[in-house]
Structure formats: structure tokens, C-alpha cells
Design an enzyme around this catalytic site. Structure first.
Site: not given
Length: 421
Positions: A193, A397
Site C-alpha cells: 500500500s 487490500h
């Protein structure tokens, strides 16, 4: 509506961003239906935090798994004190002589790389492969909430940074430190990320660091954000300019979302059961989750260590990416941009300067790293060697660090890709 968005950035300060027993308003029926009626006490036990001391027992968690561990501190050129954790070798004591650097995502910490335990976390898996594993913590998170002169609880200047400063200052400082202490001539880099974003920032603004990276693997890579689907990030992006002005005007610089607001998000956006529970954690509320990949026995430990803290400007910088459709420096406003950058608009990060071999691993159910954005990122990079879609289309995610399928679906691939260099 304005009051609603004020709640995102205000709220009660708590002990280093770590939840206390009473901070989560869980519905007893939700908990009992999931067999986790003791979640509050489990979170408290898993955190074991002393207020105003930035130690979350990362070192103890690593020792508990039987691995050697070292605790390091490094000071940046602008005087932030960053905590790094090192696993110099695996439990078998073997070493392949290679150094790997792991960089966590937003609202996270180095705990992400070891939190699931031996055989399940990337930090331990790479150590058992013989790597010298270094895990960084960026300014403002639980481990790096310190400065030689500024007090994060009293001095708003401590929080005057976005992920631009992390990429241009923190990351080079920690990589240089790891290289100096290990004696290696380069590191293998894996980021998740924001840990990928700051790598692209470093490699474009300080291109000499391309020569210090053997290979880079991006998990849930974020450069462009045109196609992200996070409901909470969409709300922040809608109010980007007024919120940016608010931050500058009254100094709401540390990202401290009120638990009342996050609970409201859970009620509105999430269904009953585990999804509603996860939505009451700011990290999951922003990034999303997958019911299929969540390890319920790991949940108390995750919620004890996340969210780990960030500056408001880190979130706003991403909101600017959503609105502009560009991967560029922090937008300070027209006149401030002119004074700072020499133009009314921020300069873009020139991805053609990223010459390191880059591999992108992404997923279809990612709220922040949309497939089309990942494709655009790959095309912009000078040396995007490979782009891989996780075979489980429900993978989200945060599953790259917390998912039960991460070792087989992602980490084995990381080890394989590093072995090519």
C-alpha cells in the site's frame, strides 16, 4: 454535512492510537454470533501498551516465535526518530547473505510483517529463507512517534508531512542505515500500500536510490487512484479542499478519527457480523476487508496494533490523487504551490525514473488499488517486469498482510521473484 466531515479528523485522543477496552462499541449479539464475545478483553491483552511509550512489544512478539531480533533507532535529517526492527536470520540460523527491506502501509506499522506468526507472516518467511529482514516504521506511527525537539502531542509542526516526506526522507534514511549495518550493497524491497507509494516517490525524486535496490515487489500498489472504491476515501476526496483548508487553519494535523464517526460508518456501510465489527476499526473502514480471508483468532492482535497512526496530510494527499487523476506532489494551493514549486500546480512524479526491476501484485477486490490504476502504473514505470493478479478474486487490500491465504497466494510469489535477482 460539514459537521460530519469534521468528525473524521477530530475526536478524542487515545493512547498512541491503540484502542482501549471501551473504545469499540460492539454489539453483544454480533460478537456472540461470531464466537468472539471476549473481543474487548482479548484486544486489551494483545495490546499491552503503556501510554506515551511507543513500544507495542514488536520485539517480544518476534522473540516469542523463536527468532533473533534487534531494535534500532535512526534519526532523519529533519530530526524524526524512526524505530526499525530487524530479524537477522531465521530460526534455523542459516543466511543467504541477502538483505530485504519491508515497508508497511498507511495507518500501519512493522507489526504487519510478523503479526500472523511463523509460517504465516512475510517477515518470518523471508527470515527462514535466509534473508536479513529489516522492517521500517515511518514518522508518526506508533513506533516512530518521536522527534529530537518536537512533541507530537503539543507541537502541530510534528505532523506537517505527507507521504512525500516519508518517501524523500524517511525511506532513504532507513535504507541507508540497513545497508550500513548489514554491509550489503543493496536491498530487496517489498512494500504494501503506502509502502509502495513511498518507494515510487523515493525512486523518482532521488533516482540514485535505484542503484541501492536489487528488486522491488509492490503488494497492492498505489500510484494512481482514479478507480479506487473505498467509500470512506471517496467521502474524504469529496471534501478535499475544505478539509485541507481546515487542517491549515486550525491545525488538525494528526489523523485521529473519532470512534463515534467510525462506528457510524460501520452502521451505514457494513452489514451485520464480522463486517460491522471490522468497520469500527479506522484501518478496515478505509481499506476494506474480505470475510473469507479474515482469521478470527488473529483479530484481537490485529485490532490491538492497528490503526497505528498517521498524519491527516497523508490521507489528504491520497484524496488529491483521487481528484486530480495524477501521481504528483502534495497540493498546497495555487499561491503556495507557486512559491514552493515554481508553478500553480504540483509537479508530477516522473515514473520513467524508476529503473529498478518492479513487480506488481494486485487483487480484484481491492478498495484502494484498482485494477485499471495498477495497469496505468505499470505502463508508466521504466522497468515494470511483471504484473500479477491474485487468483482469489475476493482478496482485498489488507489481505496482503492479514489474509489466511496470503502465504500461498502472495508470499511464495515474493520469495520466487526475489530469487531471480
Amino acid at each position: 454535512m460539514k459537521v460530519l466531515f469534521m468528525l473524521v479528523f477530530t475526536g478524542i485522543a487515545h493512547c498512541l492510537g491503540v484502542p482501549t477496552n471501551n473504545e469499540y462499541d460492539f454489539n453483544d449479539n454480533d460478537l456472540k454470533s461470531l464466537g468472539v464475545a471476549n473481543l474487548r478483553s482479548a484486544i486489551a491483552e494483545a495490546s499491552k501498551v503503556k501510554c506515551f511509550h511507543f513500544i507495542l512489544l514488536q520485539v517480544d512478539m518476534i522473540r516469542h516465535e523463536g527468532y533473533p531480533v534487534e531494535n534500532h533507532y535512526v534519526v532523519t535529517p529533519d530530526d524524526y526518530i524512526l524505530n526499525m526492527h530487524r530479524i537477522p536470520k531465521g530460526r534455523n540460523g542459516e543466511s543467504n547473505g541477502k538483505v530485504v527491506y519491508l515497508q508497511h502501509g498507511i495507518l500501519a506499522s512493522s507489526s504487519d510483517w510478523i503479526i500472523a506468526g511463523s509460517g504465516m507472516s512475510l517477515g518470518f518467511i523471508l527470515a527462514d529463507e535466509g534473508y536479513d529482514v529489516w522492517m521500517g516504521n515511518v514518522r508518526g506511527n506508533t513506533y516512530s512517534r518521536n522527534h529530537t525537539t518536537l512533541d507530537p502531542d503539543r507541537d502541530s509542526n510534528f505532523w506537517h508531512f505527507s507521504w512525500h516526506e516519508i518517501g524523500t526522507i524517511d525511506l532513504p534514511t532507513m535504507i541507508d542505515y540497513a545497508l550500513e549495518r548489514s554491509g550489503a550493497d543493496g536491498v530487496y524491497y517489498c512494500g504494501h500500500s503506502q509502502g509502495t507509494t513511498v518507494f515510487y516517490v523515493m525512486a523518482t525524486t532521488r533516482p540514485e536510490y535505484n542503484n541501492k535496490i536489487k528488486a522491488h515487489v509492490s503488494l497492492a500498489p498505489i500510484g494512481f487512484m482514479n478507480h479506487m472504491t473505498s467509500p470512506l476515501m471517496k467521502l474524504v476526496a469529496m471534501w478535499d479542499k475544505p478539509l485541507s483548508a481546515l487542517v491549515s487553519l486550525i491545525g488538525i494535523d494528526e489523523f485521529l478519527p473519532s470512534q463515534g464517526f467510525i462506528s457510524m460508518v460501520g452502521e451505514v456501510l457494513c452489514s451485520n457480523g464480522i463486517s460491522k465489527i471490522l468497520c469500527k476499526n479506522a484501518l478496515f473502514a478505509v481499506c476494506g476487508f474480505s470475510n473469507d480471508q479474515m482469521n478470527m483468532t488473529l483479530l484481537p492482535r490485529i485490532m490491538a496494533h492497528a490503526p497505528a497512526g498517521a498524519s491527516t496530510r497523508q490521507l489528504l494527499h491520497y484524496a488529491q490523487e483521487v481528484n486530480s487523476g495524477k501521481f504528483r506532489f502534495y497540493d498546497l494551493g495555487l499561491m503556495s504551490n507557486k512559491r514552493t514549486y515554481g508553478s500553480f500546480f504540483p509537479p508530477v512524479y516522473d515514473l520513467s525514473k524508476v529503473t529498478v526491476p518492479v513487480y506488481l501484485i494486485h487483487s480484484r477486490n481491492d478498495w484502494l488499488a484498482g485494477e485499471k490504476d495498477v495497469e496505468r502504473l505499470c505502463k508508466g514505470l521504466a522497468n515494470c517486469v511483471g504484473k500479477f493478479l491474485v487468483s482469489d478474486f475476493s482478496f482485498n487490500h489488507l489481505d496482503f498482510t492479514y489474509g489466511v491465504g496470503a502465504p500461498s497466494l502472495v508470499y511464495n510469489k515474493v520469495v520466487s521473484l526475489f530469487s531471480r535477482h
